[in-house]
Design an enzyme around this catalytic site. Structure first.
Site, short mmCIF file in Angstrom:
data_model
loop_
_atom_site.label_atom_id
_atom_site.label_comp_id
_atom_site.label_asym_id
_atom_site.label_seq_id
_atom_site.Cartn_x
_atom_site.Cartn_y
_atom_site.Cartn_z
CD GLU A 1 -3.10 -1.20 2.02
OE1 GLU A 1 -3.14 -0.36 2.93
OE2 GLU A 1 -4.01 -2.05 1.84
CD GLU B 1 -3.70 -5.88 2.90
OE1 GLU B 1 -4.61 -5.17 3.39
OE2 GLU B 1 -2.49 -5.66 3.09
#
Length: 573
Positions: A246, A338
């Site tokens: 991320e 995810e």
């Protein structure tokens, strides 16, 4: 629409300004499909809608539809009918749940959490359950390069040394379970970091870019070479090296997007310097962002993009295939490394029954357009914000501490135990295909499973909405056996839900309470008896609340015992 990753939905009504639906807090408001049910509305109110196609999560709508007007339905919606042709195979089941997310593998070495739960043993058992029951073959975890693993140190003269002993121990453990790693290249070792004080989580993963880019290149190359030397190129080429986690969020990457792209380039060249067949990918971003940026960068710099990864919470993944095709990577596998029902720590949605239909909606929605959809995470032994404050604390895991199964685990279990051959299933009625969905499959031994669920991605309806409960009428055609033993399994607020068996005021159950929880840690099933098809057909009716899941299983009977009617009822008890 050609080239669209998804669609924004704008809603307005008298006295309220227009707003984009955010589904109760999803990190991505756009929806992937062309069919959608807006929920949680007020009866007798006229709502106005516009729909706009988007090229990606970070892009505005490039065009808006004409305005449409709708109100809620207030009369009896009637049943939803599902008709399954057991002789018509429409495709093969893609088991996209074969990848799962996990907390850092360092947890293998941890002991008692202070409340009698052995972290390492339970964490390993959670992964074993994932493999043996859910068919998980890959795990993606944070922090393999964290200083806790001692991978990089610097001598007094400034020279770097790499040591992958602890990495070996952790990878040996998961490989022994039958699970391969997705190697998330993070976090930055302090010896390499430009600013080692920039960290995230209670275990202080360093989020800084490297001080010297060449040192990061050397570390990644050394790791890849070591893994190939230890496990063999035939094995490691089945893995994947994912660059960072991320980086579009400042909490995880203190550098710029340009610096992340540099990190990707150095990582890709390092991995490929070891062997050209090793797989490298990214951008591993939150909220489906930066896929376009990375694909364009790789196209311009002639870099590999062997797989594309991103994340979504509270929504179904957008379609990134058009983005990859625009830049010459149309054949690259897409892995959502995810994905989950909610992104907020300790949010009430995590342990609730609504997670069960959410999981199935995701697995079904990405069939044929995504190779892996990894639920984040397998276990509530999860330490981003520290150790768990209570047993049922609305953690991210499919499993609690102690490895009790949450409703969404049971949903993944039902998906994993479907047959390989997808059957034609046709749905009609109010909410069909958008709220009420179905998967019908055929096993090689002739057993038929029909998995039906009723759910919405609107997190505001975590406790459901009785207006959206439905009665389902299931018809099976072209059955070939003389008789079938039939069984119905349920997941909802009152079935296959351990939350119901622990008082809200109990933080840590005593031995007696834990024994009660384990007794009820089972999939709720109801035997419907033996079904004798008439002219190859049979029907079963059942109630399906929102949120709720029902699986009807029809197993060919070995001999024709006394038959029940060919029309059965599985009404909720």
């Amino acid at each position: 629409m050609k080239g669209a990753a998804g669609y924004l939905i704008e809603r307005s009504s008298d006295g309220a300004s227009a707003q984009i639906l955010s589904h109760g807090g999803s990190d991505v408001p756009a929806v992937a499909g062309c069919a959608f049910a807006d929920t949680g509305l007020v009866d007798h109110i006229e709502y106005r809608y516009r729909v706009g196609a988007v090229a990606g999560a970070e892009f505005p709508a490039w065009n808006w539809s004409d305005t449409m007007i709708a109100t809620t339905r207030v009369d009896d919606p009637g049943p939803v009918s599902i008709r399954v042709d057991t002789a018509l195979v429409s495709g093969s089941l893609h088991r996209v749940w074969h990848m799962v997310g996990s907390e850092r593998l360092k947890q293998f070495s941890f002991g008692d959490d202070g409340h009698g739960y052995e972290i390492g043993a339970e964490f390993e058992e959670a992964l074993r359950l994932a493999h043996d029951d859910l068919g998980v073959t890959y795990v993606r975890a944070h922090a393999i390069l964290h200083d806790d693993n001692g991978v990089a140190t610097r001598d007094g003269d400034g020279s770097l040394h790499f040591d992958f002993t602890q990495v070996d121990e952790q990878y040996d453990r998961i490989l022994a379970l039958g699970i391969r790693p997705i190697v998330e290249l993070s976090f930055m070792p302090a010896a390499l970091a430009r600013d080692p004080e920039q960290t995230v989580f209670t275990y202080r993963g360093i989020i800084s870019p490297p001080r010297e880019w060449s040192e990061w290149h050397d570390l990644v190359a050394a790791l890849a070479a070591h893994l190939v030397d230890r496990y063999g190129i035939e094995e490691v080429r089945t893995w994947g090296f994912e660059v960072w986690n991320e980086p579009n969020l400042v909490v995880f990457w203190s550098g710029t997007q340009r610096e992340y792209l540099r990190l990707y380039a150095e990582s890709a060249r390092a991995v490929k310097s070891v062997d050209a067949t090793l797989r490298i990918g990214g951008p591993s971003t939150a909220a489906s962002e930066w896929v376009e940026a990375l694909a364009a960068f790789c196209e311009a710099e002639d870099l590999p993009l062997d797989f594309a990864t991103s994340h979504t919470y509270g929504n179904l993944p957008l379609d990134q295939r058009p983005t990859l095709e625009r830049h010459g990577f149309g054949d690259a596998p897409i892995w959502w490394t995810e994905w989950g029902v909610g992104s907020t720590h300790f949010g009430a949605i995590h342990d609730a029954a609504c997670g069960a239909p959410f999981v199935l909606s995701g697995y079904a929605d990405v069939q044929g357009r995504m190779e892996a959809l990894a639920y984040w995470v397998i276990s509530d032994h999860f330490e981003e914000l520290g150790r768990s404050p209570r047993l049922l604390h609305d953690g991210f895991g499919l499993l609690t501490l102690g490895n009790l199964r949450k409703p969404r685990y049971w949903a993944a279990h039902l998906a994993a135990h479907l047959g390989d051959h997808v059957l034609d299933a046709r749905l009609e009625g109010d909410g069909a295909e958008v709220l009420v969905q179905a998967w019908a499959t055929l096993h090689d031994d002739g057993m038929v499973d029909v998995l039906v669920w009723n759910g919405t991605i609107n997190a505001d309806l975590v406790s459901g909405d009785q207006r959206l409960d439905r009665r389902v009428s299931l018809t099976l055609d072209n059955l070939t056996a003389i008789a079938y033993t039939t069984e119905l399994a349920r997941i909802d607020e009152h079935h296959s839900n351990i939350v119901e068996w622990l008082p809200d005021t109990t933080e840590w159950p005593d031995a007696e309470q834990m024994s009660t929880l384990r007794t009820h840690d089972v999939l709720h099933t109801e035997a419907l008896g033996v079904m004798a098809p008439v002219d190859g057909g049979s029907a079963i009716d059942f109630e399906l609340p929102l949120p709720g899941v029902v699986r009807v299983r029809c197993r060919p009977a070995p001999s024709p015992p006394i038959m029940n009617s060919s029309h059965q009822s599985g009404a909720c008890t």
